[in-house]
Scaffold this active site. Structure first.
Site, PDB file in Angstrom:
ATOM      1  N   CYS A  28       0.830  -1.211   0.000  1.00 38.84           N
ATOM      2  CA  CYS A  28       0.000   0.000   0.000  1.00 38.84           C
ATOM      3  C   CYS A  28       0.864   1.262   0.000  1.00 38.84           C
ATOM      4  O   CYS A  28       1.590   1.519   0.961  1.00 38.84           O
ATOM      5  CB  CYS A  28      -0.913  -0.062   1.234  1.00 38.84           C
ATOM      6  SG  CYS A  28      -1.741   1.469   1.635  1.00 38.84           S
ATOM      7  N   CYS A  31       0.193   3.733   2.817  1.00 35.50           N
ATOM      8  CA  CYS A  31       0.662   3.128   4.075  1.00 35.50           C
ATOM      9  C   CYS A  31       2.157   3.380   4.255  1.00 35.50           C
ATOM     10  O   CYS A  31       2.615   3.672   5.361  1.00 35.50           O
ATOM     11  CB  CYS A  31       0.404   1.623   4.089  1.00 35.50           C
ATOM     12  SG  CYS A  31      -1.332   1.157   3.987  1.00 35.50           S
TER      13      CYS A  31
END
Length: 97
Positions: A28, A31
């Site tokens: 991600c 992230c």
């Protein structure tokens, strides 16, 4: 301090003090960006939980999007934030807890 959840019990880890729990995945992009921000926040207890490894825990906490941050104070879930947040936003949230 950043701790990566492995086999520990999350409830035990967050029972005292203020903690930020970061639900993330290695693939991600947002992230990863958030991870860099969290590394600068050494005075806060941060627990990172990989949603690919801990799917049951992510489901238990209703994680539908990542990154998701859950703020705990003395074992109680106080606030949930979804998506990337910069350091100033995170510090502002912490001031309200």
């Amino acid at each position: 301090m950043i701790k990566y959840l492995e086999k520990e019990n999350l409830t035990d880890l967050v029972k005292e003090g203020i903690h930020i729990v970061d639900f993330y995945a290695d693939w991600c992009g947002p992230c990863k960006m958030l991870g860099s921000v969290l590394e600068n926040m050494e005075e806060v207890n941060i627990i990172k939980i990989n949603t690919d490894t801990h799917q049951e825990l992510a489901s238990e906490y209703g994680i539908m999007s990542i990154p998701t941050l859950i703020f705990f104070k003395d074992g109680k879930e106080i606030r949930k934030e979804i998506g990337f947040k910069d350091e100033e936003q995170l510090r502002n949230i912490l001031e309200t807890l």
